[in-house]
Write a protein that holds these residues in place. Structure first.
Motif, mmCIF file in Angstrom:
data_model
loop_
_atom_site.group_PDB
_atom_site.id
_atom_site.type_symbol
_atom_site.label_atom_id
_atom_site.label_comp_id
_atom_site.label_asym_id
_atom_site.label_seq_id
_atom_site.Cartn_x
_atom_site.Cartn_y
_atom_site.Cartn_z
ATOM 1 N N GLU A 94 43.942 37.596 -51.424
ATOM 2 C CA GLU A 94 43.650 36.694 -52.536
ATOM 3 C C GLU A 94 43.716 35.241 -52.089
ATOM 4 O OE1 GLU A 94 45.374 35.410 -56.937
ATOM 5 O OE2 GLU A 94 46.141 37.200 -55.940
ATOM 6 N N GLN A 95 44.788 34.895 -51.355
ATOM 7 C CA GLN A 95 44.932 33.522 -50.878
ATOM 8 C C GLN A 95 43.824 33.158 -49.889
ATOM 9 O OE1 GLN A 95 47.424 35.603 -51.383
ATOM 10 N NE2 GLN A 95 49.381 34.549 -51.742
ATOM 11 N N TRP A 96 43.463 34.117 -49.028
ATOM 12 C CA TRP A 96 42.398 33.851 -48.066
ATOM 13 C C TRP A 96 41.079 33.626 -48.793
ATOM 14 C CZ3 TRP A 96 41.968 32.299 -43.274
ATOM 15 C CH2 TRP A 96 40.719 32.387 -42.640
ATOM 16 N N ASP A 97 40.817 34.418 -49.811
ATOM 17 C CA ASP A 97 39.595 34.284 -50.593
ATOM 18 C C ASP A 97 39.554 32.923 -51.283
ATOM 19 O OD1 ASP A 97 37.126 35.525 -51.611
ATOM 20 O OD2 ASP A 97 38.114 35.400 -53.558
ATOM 21 N N GLU A 98 40.693 32.487 -51.819
ATOM 22 C CA GLU A 98 40.776 31.164 -52.454
ATOM 23 C C GLU A 98 40.426 30.072 -51.455
ATOM 24 O OE1 GLU A 98 44.400 32.127 -55.634
ATOM 25 O OE2 GLU A 98 44.761 30.952 -53.823
ATOM 26 N N LEU A 99 40.968 30.196 -50.267
ATOM 27 C CA LEU A 99 40.725 29.190 -49.231
ATOM 28 C C LEU A 99 39.255 29.163 -48.836
ATOM 29 C CD1 LEU A 99 42.488 27.184 -47.582
ATOM 30 C CD2 LEU A 99 42.540 28.900 -45.771
ATOM 31 N N GLU A 100 38.671 30.342 -48.683
ATOM 32 C CA GLU A 100 37.269 30.439 -48.281
ATOM 33 C C GLU A 100 36.327 29.858 -49.341
ATOM 34 O OE1 GLU A 100 35.800 32.519 -45.161
ATOM 35 O OE2 GLU A 100 37.406 31.067 -44.889
ATOM 36 N N LYS A 101 36.690 29.977 -50.604
ATOM 37 C CA LYS A 101 35.822 29.537 -51.692
ATOM 38 C C LYS A 101 36.082 28.098 -52.121
ATOM 39 C CE LYS A 101 35.134 34.132 -53.674
ATOM 40 N NZ LYS A 101 35.360 35.014 -54.847
ATOM 41 N N SER A 102 37.141 27.492 -51.620
ATOM 42 C CA SER A 102 37.517 26.145 -52.050
ATOM 43 C C SER A 102 36.580 25.083 -51.489
ATOM 44 C CB SER A 102 38.951 25.836 -51.605
ATOM 45 O OG SER A 102 39.239 24.469 -51.752
ATOM 46 N N ILE A 103 36.067 24.230 -52.369
ATOM 47 C CA ILE A 103 35.226 23.112 -51.933
ATOM 48 C C ILE A 103 36.016 22.206 -50.999
ATOM 49 C CG2 ILE A 103 34.049 21.014 -52.701
ATOM 50 C CD1 ILE A 103 33.300 22.504 -55.263
ATOM 51 N N THR A 104 37.235 21.879 -51.417
ATOM 52 C CA THR A 104 38.059 20.976 -50.614
ATOM 53 C C THR A 104 38.368 21.565 -49.246
ATOM 54 O OG1 THR A 104 39.084 20.061 -52.598
ATOM 55 C CG2 THR A 104 40.231 19.704 -50.523
ATOM 56 N N ALA A 105 38.775 22.827 -49.213
ATOM 57 C CA ALA A 105 39.136 23.454 -47.943
ATOM 58 C C ALA A 105 37.946 23.546 -46.999
ATOM 59 C CB ALA A 105 39.719 24.837 -48.194
ATOM 60 N N ASN A 106 36.752 23.682 -47.547
ATOM 61 C CA ASN A 106 35.550 23.787 -46.717
ATOM 62 C C ASN A 106 35.015 22.438 -46.266
ATOM 63 O OD1 ASN A 106 34.430 26.674 -46.389
ATOM 64 N ND2 ASN A 106 35.111 26.623 -48.504
ATOM 65 N N LEU A 107 35.209 21.407 -47.079
ATOM 66 C CA LEU A 107 34.678 20.088 -46.739
ATOM 67 C C LEU A 107 35.669 19.227 -45.958
ATOM 68 C CD1 LEU A 107 32.773 18.968 -49.976
ATOM 69 C CD2 LEU A 107 31.810 19.886 -47.860
ATOM 70 N N ALA A 108 36.944 19.341 -46.273
ATOM 71 C CA ALA A 108 37.948 18.457 -45.675
ATOM 72 C C ALA A 108 38.372 18.945 -44.297
ATOM 73 C CB ALA A 108 39.162 18.360 -46.582
ATOM 74 N N ASP A 109 38.733 18.005 -43.442
ATOM 75 C CA ASP A 109 39.310 18.348 -42.144
ATOM 76 C C ASP A 109 40.792 18.650 -42.278
ATOM 77 O OD1 ASP A 109 36.855 17.897 -40.820
ATOM 78 O OD2 ASP A 109 37.260 15.750 -40.751
ATOM 79 N N GLU A 110 41.429 17.987 -43.213
ATOM 80 C CA GLU A 110 42.867 18.170 -43.427
ATOM 81 C C GLU A 110 43.236 17.761 -44.843
ATOM 82 O OE1 GLU A 110 45.528 19.599 -43.128
ATOM 83 O OE2 GLU A 110 46.698 18.762 -41.457
ATOM 84 N N VAL A 111 44.221 18.453 -45.396
ATOM 85 C CA VAL A 111 44.811 18.095 -46.681
ATOM 86 C C VAL A 111 46.312 18.046 -46.462
ATOM 87 C CG1 VAL A 111 45.178 18.769 -49.083
ATOM 88 C CG2 VAL A 111 42.973 19.220 -47.999
ATOM 89 N N LYS A 112 46.947 16.973 -46.912
ATOM 90 C CA LYS A 112 48.390 16.830 -46.750
ATOM 91 C C LYS A 112 49.023 16.478 -48.092
ATOM 92 C CE LYS A 112 47.812 14.824 -42.114
ATOM 93 N NZ LYS A 112 47.996 13.605 -41.301
ATOM 94 N N VAL A 113 50.189 17.026 -48.337
ATOM 95 C CA VAL A 113 50.986 16.642 -49.501
ATOM 96 C C VAL A 113 52.365 16.296 -48.969
ATOM 97 C CG1 VAL A 113 51.845 17.289 -51.781
ATOM 98 C CG2 VAL A 113 49.733 18.319 -50.918
ATOM 99 N N PHE A 114 52.853 15.099 -49.271
ATOM 100 C CA PHE A 114 54.151 14.733 -48.734
ATOM 101 C C PHE A 114 54.864 13.714 -49.606
ATOM 102 C CE2 PHE A 114 51.054 11.913 -46.704
ATOM 103 C CZ PHE A 114 51.622 10.672 -46.882
ATOM 104 N N ILE A 115 56.139 13.579 -49.336
ATOM 105 C CA ILE A 115 56.984 12.601 -50.014
ATOM 106 C C ILE A 115 57.238 11.459 -49.050
ATOM 107 C CG2 ILE A 115 59.248 12.163 -51.029
ATOM 108 C CD1 ILE A 115 59.349 15.112 -51.792
ATOM 109 N N ARG A 116 57.014 10.248 -49.527
ATOM 110 C CA ARG A 116 57.321 9.057 -48.729
ATOM 111 C C ARG A 116 58.089 8.110 -49.634
ATOM 112 N NH1 ARG A 116 54.574 7.163 -44.268
ATOM 113 N NH2 ARG A 116 52.633 8.178 -44.858
#
Length: 203
Positions: free
Chosen positions: A168-190
């Protein structure tokens, strides 16, 4: 180059300005029509996740670029209010956050949890919502006083090794616009802020 910083509210106010600023950045940097469209799609995905966020708060959006490399930023101050977030979860009939579906839904849930707790807590959202591999520490950036977070690249690498166990998670990743277009996605606390960054390099 850094664009103007656009304020966005959970109500959606400011999103149109953010998308317009994205188009201006693409034009200023001389992107062709297809790269410009991809940059806008990434901006739409980032700002679109705010539509399901309930409550008060202000989000700051901007783009930085160097040559053909672009980073899209979405930042908000930490609202250390775990009780308020727990109430949002209890409001769901299932007792969990049903909005955390799809790749960006999971990213949105992580972003929201971090902004309401002021901490990166893999035991809460890393395992249950994002991490498919038992909170493998390689999924996360090194913990530091001012920096801790999550990386799509590391997530993809770990998920690929366990794709048969987490279809399910792999399918989500494969179908995601962001995951397919972006080189990297980061979420962090600064410091006192939570930030979502999307990186894209155009050829």
């Amino acid at each position: 180059m850094k664009t103007d910083v656009i304020k966005i509210l959970p109500s959606g106010e400011g999103v149109d300005k953010a998308l317009l600023e994205t188009e201006k950045a693409a034009a200023y940097c001389g992107l062709g029509s297809k790269p410009a469209l991809r940059l806008r799609l990434l901006a739409e995905e980032m700002t679109g996740m705010l539509r399901t966020i309930v409550g008060e708060g202000e989000y700051l959006y901007w783009i930085e670029s160097s040559g053909n490399e672009f980073t899209l930023h979405l930042r908000t101050d930490v609202q250390v209010d775990r009780e308020a977030y727990d109430e949002l979860i209890k409001a769901a009939s299932s007792g969990r956050n049903d909005a955390a579906k799809g790749f960006m839904g999971r990213v949105r849930d992580m972003f929201l949890r971090m902004s309401h707790t002021g901490a990166f807590a893999p035991n809460e959202f890393g395992c249950a919502y994002v991490d498919p591999c038992g909170c493998d520490p390689t999924l996360y950036y090194p913990t530091a006083a001012l920096y801790e977070g999550w990386s799509m690249k590391a997530y993809r690498e770990q998920l690929e090794e366990h794709r048969d166990e987490r279809p399910e998670q792999w399918d989500e990743l494969e179908k995601s616009i962001t995951a397919n277009l972006a080189d990297e996605v980061k979420v962090f606390i600064r410091g006192n802020s939570v930030e979502l960054i999307v990186e894209k390099k155009f050829e």
